[in-house]
Design a protein around this motif. Structure first.
Motif, PDB file in Angstrom:
ATOM      1  N   GLU A  20      23.771  36.334 107.086  1.00  0.00           N
ATOM      2  CA  GLU A  20      24.602  35.886 105.956  1.00  0.00           C
ATOM      3  C   GLU A  20      24.115  34.559 105.366  1.00  0.00           C
ATOM      4  O   GLU A  20      24.155  34.354 104.157  1.00  0.00           O
ATOM      5  CB  GLU A  20      26.068  35.751 106.381  1.00  0.00           C
ATOM      6  N   GLU A  21      23.657  33.665 106.227  1.00  0.00           N
ATOM      7  CA  GLU A  21      23.183  32.366 105.731  1.00  0.00           C
ATOM      8  C   GLU A  21      21.956  32.536 104.847  1.00  0.00           C
ATOM      9  O   GLU A  21      21.818  31.849 103.830  1.00  0.00           O
ATOM     10  CB  GLU A  21      22.882  31.417 106.894  1.00  0.00           C
ATOM     11  N   ALA A  22      21.075  33.450 105.213  1.00  0.00           N
ATOM     12  CA  ALA A  22      19.879  33.687 104.399  1.00  0.00           C
ATOM     13  C   ALA A  22      20.254  34.279 103.039  1.00  0.00           C
ATOM     14  O   ALA A  22      19.657  33.932 102.023  1.00  0.00           O
ATOM     15  CB  ALA A  22      18.910  34.608 105.136  1.00  0.00           C
ATOM     16  N   ILE A  23      21.256  35.152 103.028  1.00  0.00           N
ATOM     17  CA  ILE A  23      21.717  35.731 101.757  1.00  0.00           C
ATOM     18  C   ILE A  23      22.254  34.625 100.859  1.00  0.00           C
ATOM     19  O   ILE A  23      21.929  34.547  99.668  1.00  0.00           O
ATOM     20  CB  ILE A  23      22.793  36.810 102.010  1.00  0.00           C
ATOM     21  N   LYS A  24      23.067  33.743 101.426  1.00  0.00           N
ATOM     22  CA  LYS A  24      23.634  32.615 100.682  1.00  0.00           C
ATOM     23  C   LYS A  24      22.506  31.717 100.150  1.00  0.00           C
ATOM     24  O   LYS A  24      22.530  31.286  98.990  1.00  0.00           O
ATOM     25  CB  LYS A  24      24.539  31.825 101.635  1.00  0.00           C
ATOM     26  N   LEU A  25      21.522  31.467 100.989  1.00  0.00           N
ATOM     27  CA  LEU A  25      20.388  30.620 100.618  1.00  0.00           C
ATOM     28  C   LEU A  25      19.588  31.256  99.474  1.00  0.00           C
ATOM     29  O   LEU A  25      19.269  30.586  98.493  1.00  0.00           O
ATOM     30  CB  LEU A  25      19.503  30.426 101.859  1.00  0.00           C
ATOM     31  N   ILE A  26      19.308  32.551  99.583  1.00  0.00           N
ATOM     32  CA  ILE A  26      18.558  33.258  98.533  1.00  0.00           C
ATOM     33  C   ILE A  26      19.339  33.268  97.223  1.00  0.00           C
ATOM     34  O   ILE A  26      18.766  33.054  96.152  1.00  0.00           O
ATOM     35  CB  ILE A  26      18.237  34.711  98.968  1.00  0.00           C
ATOM     36  N   GLU A  27      20.641  33.501  97.311  1.00  0.00           N
ATOM     37  CA  GLU A  27      21.484  33.476  96.101  1.00  0.00           C
ATOM     38  C   GLU A  27      21.313  32.137  95.379  1.00  0.00           C
ATOM     39  O   GLU A  27      21.220  32.094  94.157  1.00  0.00           O
ATOM     40  CB  GLU A  27      22.965  33.693  96.452  1.00  0.00           C
ATOM     41  N   HIS A  28      21.273  31.070  96.150  1.00  0.00           N
ATOM     42  CA  HIS A  28      21.126  29.749  95.545  1.00  0.00           C
ATOM     43  C   HIS A  28      19.710  29.546  95.004  1.00  0.00           C
ATOM     44  O   HIS A  28      19.538  28.994  93.914  1.00  0.00           O
ATOM     45  CB  HIS A  28      21.491  28.654  96.552  1.00  0.00           C
ATOM     46  N   LEU A  29      18.709  29.986  95.746  1.00  0.00           N
ATOM     47  CA  LEU A  29      17.318  29.849  95.297  1.00  0.00           C
ATOM     48  C   LEU A  29      17.073  30.609  93.989  1.00  0.00           C
ATOM     49  O   LEU A  29      16.271  30.177  93.163  1.00  0.00           O
ATOM     50  CB  LEU A  29      16.360  30.382  96.360  1.00  0.00           C
ATOM     51  N   LYS A  30      17.758  31.739  93.817  1.00  0.00           N
ATOM     52  CA  LYS A  30      17.581  32.542  92.601  1.00  0.00           C
ATOM     53  C   LYS A  30      18.041  31.799  91.359  1.00  0.00           C
ATOM     54  O   LYS A  30      17.523  32.018  90.275  1.00  0.00           O
ATOM     55  CB  LYS A  30      18.373  33.852  92.706  1.00  0.00           C
ATOM     56  N   SER A  31      19.015  30.910  91.531  1.00  0.00           N
ATOM     57  CA  SER A  31      19.607  30.239  90.367  1.00  0.00           C
ATOM     58  C   SER A  31      18.841  28.983  89.934  1.00  0.00           C
ATOM     59  O   SER A  31      19.198  28.382  88.936  1.00  0.00           O
ATOM     60  CB  SER A  31      21.060  29.889  90.665  1.00  0.00           C
ATOM     61  N   VAL A  32      17.842  28.569  90.682  1.00  0.00           N
ATOM     62  CA  VAL A  32      17.077  27.367  90.330  1.00  0.00           C
ATOM     63  C   VAL A  32      15.588  27.682  90.331  1.00  0.00           C
ATOM     64  O   VAL A  32      15.150  28.668  90.928  1.00  0.00           O
ATOM     65  CB  VAL A  32      17.354  26.208  91.327  1.00  0.00           C
ATOM     66  N   LYS A  43      24.469  22.068  98.878  1.00  0.00           N
ATOM     67  CA  LYS A  43      25.130  22.955  97.923  1.00  0.00           C
ATOM     68  C   LYS A  43      25.671  24.241  98.556  1.00  0.00           C
ATOM     69  O   LYS A  43      26.593  24.835  98.020  1.00  0.00           O
ATOM     70  CB  LYS A  43      24.190  23.283  96.771  1.00  0.00           C
ATOM     71  N   THR A  44      25.088  24.658  99.686  1.00  0.00           N
ATOM     72  CA  THR A  44      25.533  25.913 100.314  1.00  0.00           C
ATOM     73  C   THR A  44      26.451  25.677 101.504  1.00  0.00           C
ATOM     74  O   THR A  44      27.142  26.600 101.934  1.00  0.00           O
ATOM     75  CB  THR A  44      24.337  26.751 100.799  1.00  0.00           C
ATOM     76  N   GLY A  45      26.418  24.476 102.066  1.00  0.00           N
ATOM     77  CA  GLY A  45      27.223  24.190 103.247  1.00  0.00           C
ATOM     78  C   GLY A  45      26.579  24.676 104.537  1.00  0.00           C
ATOM     79  O   GLY A  45      27.191  24.628 105.607  1.00  0.00           O
ATOM     80  N   ILE A  46      25.347  25.145 104.459  1.00  0.00           N
ATOM     81  CA  ILE A  46      24.613  25.584 105.650  1.00  0.00           C
ATOM     82  C   ILE A  46      23.951  24.356 106.275  1.00  0.00           C
ATOM     83  O   ILE A  46      23.440  23.492 105.564  1.00  0.00           O
ATOM     84  CB  ILE A  46      23.530  26.630 105.279  1.00  0.00           C
ATOM     85  N   ARG A  47      23.978  24.288 107.606  1.00  0.00           N
ATOM     86  CA  ARG A  47      23.354  23.148 108.294  1.00  0.00           C
ATOM     87  C   ARG A  47      21.877  23.045 107.916  1.00  0.00           C
ATOM     88  O   ARG A  47      21.183  24.050 107.804  1.00  0.00           O
ATOM     89  CB  ARG A  47      23.477  23.309 109.813  1.00  0.00           C
ATOM     90  N   LEU A  48      21.393  21.825 107.732  1.00  0.00           N
ATOM     91  CA  LEU A  48      20.016  21.572 107.311  1.00  0.00           C
ATOM     92  C   LEU A  48      19.020  22.258 108.245  1.00  0.00           C
ATOM     93  O   LEU A  48      18.034  22.850 107.800  1.00  0.00           O
ATOM     94  CB  LEU A  48      19.743  20.062 107.239  1.00  0.00           C
TER      95      LEU A  48
END
Length: 170
Positions: A20-32, A43-48
């Motif tokens: 799930e964290e990778a999906i969230k990360l990819i979703e964010h990467l797609k927008s920038v 921006k995602t709240g996932i630990r660094l």
């Protein structure tokens, strides 16, 4: 940026590589266009640490690229990450080749061995050589071993191998 089919496939790959964290990360990467790992974490709240782990997995498969700059104040490197959806097809093809190789090995093993089984769900089938050593009695439950026909398994494996070969154009 991505078609819906590519997007769905990208999400499946992301899920397989980091959940799930990778999906969230990819979703964010797609927008920038490009972003640092710190910005993704904020921006995602996932630990660094998790962000970096996922990014390196994606990088290992060429699904993201990175550009390195040096922070003028601290002298530390800053990594700028960018999604590379164009590499998705290559990643999928390499995974299919890997699966095909494993299926071929399994198919050859099935073709070249006779198996014996005690018909108990908790026990595993054994090749002829092992069955002889066990005097045709199950190592787990002690029941007598009977020949196990693996023609159906060979047929199914052959079908899967053929499908993958066609998909890969072999």
């Amino acid at each position: 940026m991505l078609s819906t089919i590519d997007d769905a496939t990208l999400m499946k790959v992301a899920s397989a590589l980091g959940g799930e964290e990778a999906i969230k990360l990819i979703e964010h990467l797609k927008s920038v266009d490009e972003i640092t790992d710190d910005e993704i974490a904020n921006k995602t709240g996932i630990r660094l640490n998790s962000v970096r782990k996922i990014l390196y997995k994606l990088y290992d498969h060429s699904l993201v690229s990175l550009r390195r700059t040096r922070d003028p104040k601290t002298g530390w490197f800053i990594f700028h990450w960018k999604l590379q959806p164009s590499q998705l097809e290559g990643f999928i093809l390499s995974q299919k080749r890997r699966v095909l190789e494993k299926l071929n090995v399994r198919l050859e093993y099935e073709k070249n061995h006779d198996f014996y089984f005690c018909n108990s769900t908790e026990c595993k089938r054994v090749p002829f050589e092992e069955a002889v050593e066990l005097v045709f009695h199950c190592n787990t439950c002690g029941k007598p071993l009977a020949h196990f026909g693996n023609d159906q398994m060979i047929y199914k494996l052959s079908e899967k191998v053929e499908i993958l070969r066609k998909e890969l154009g072999e």
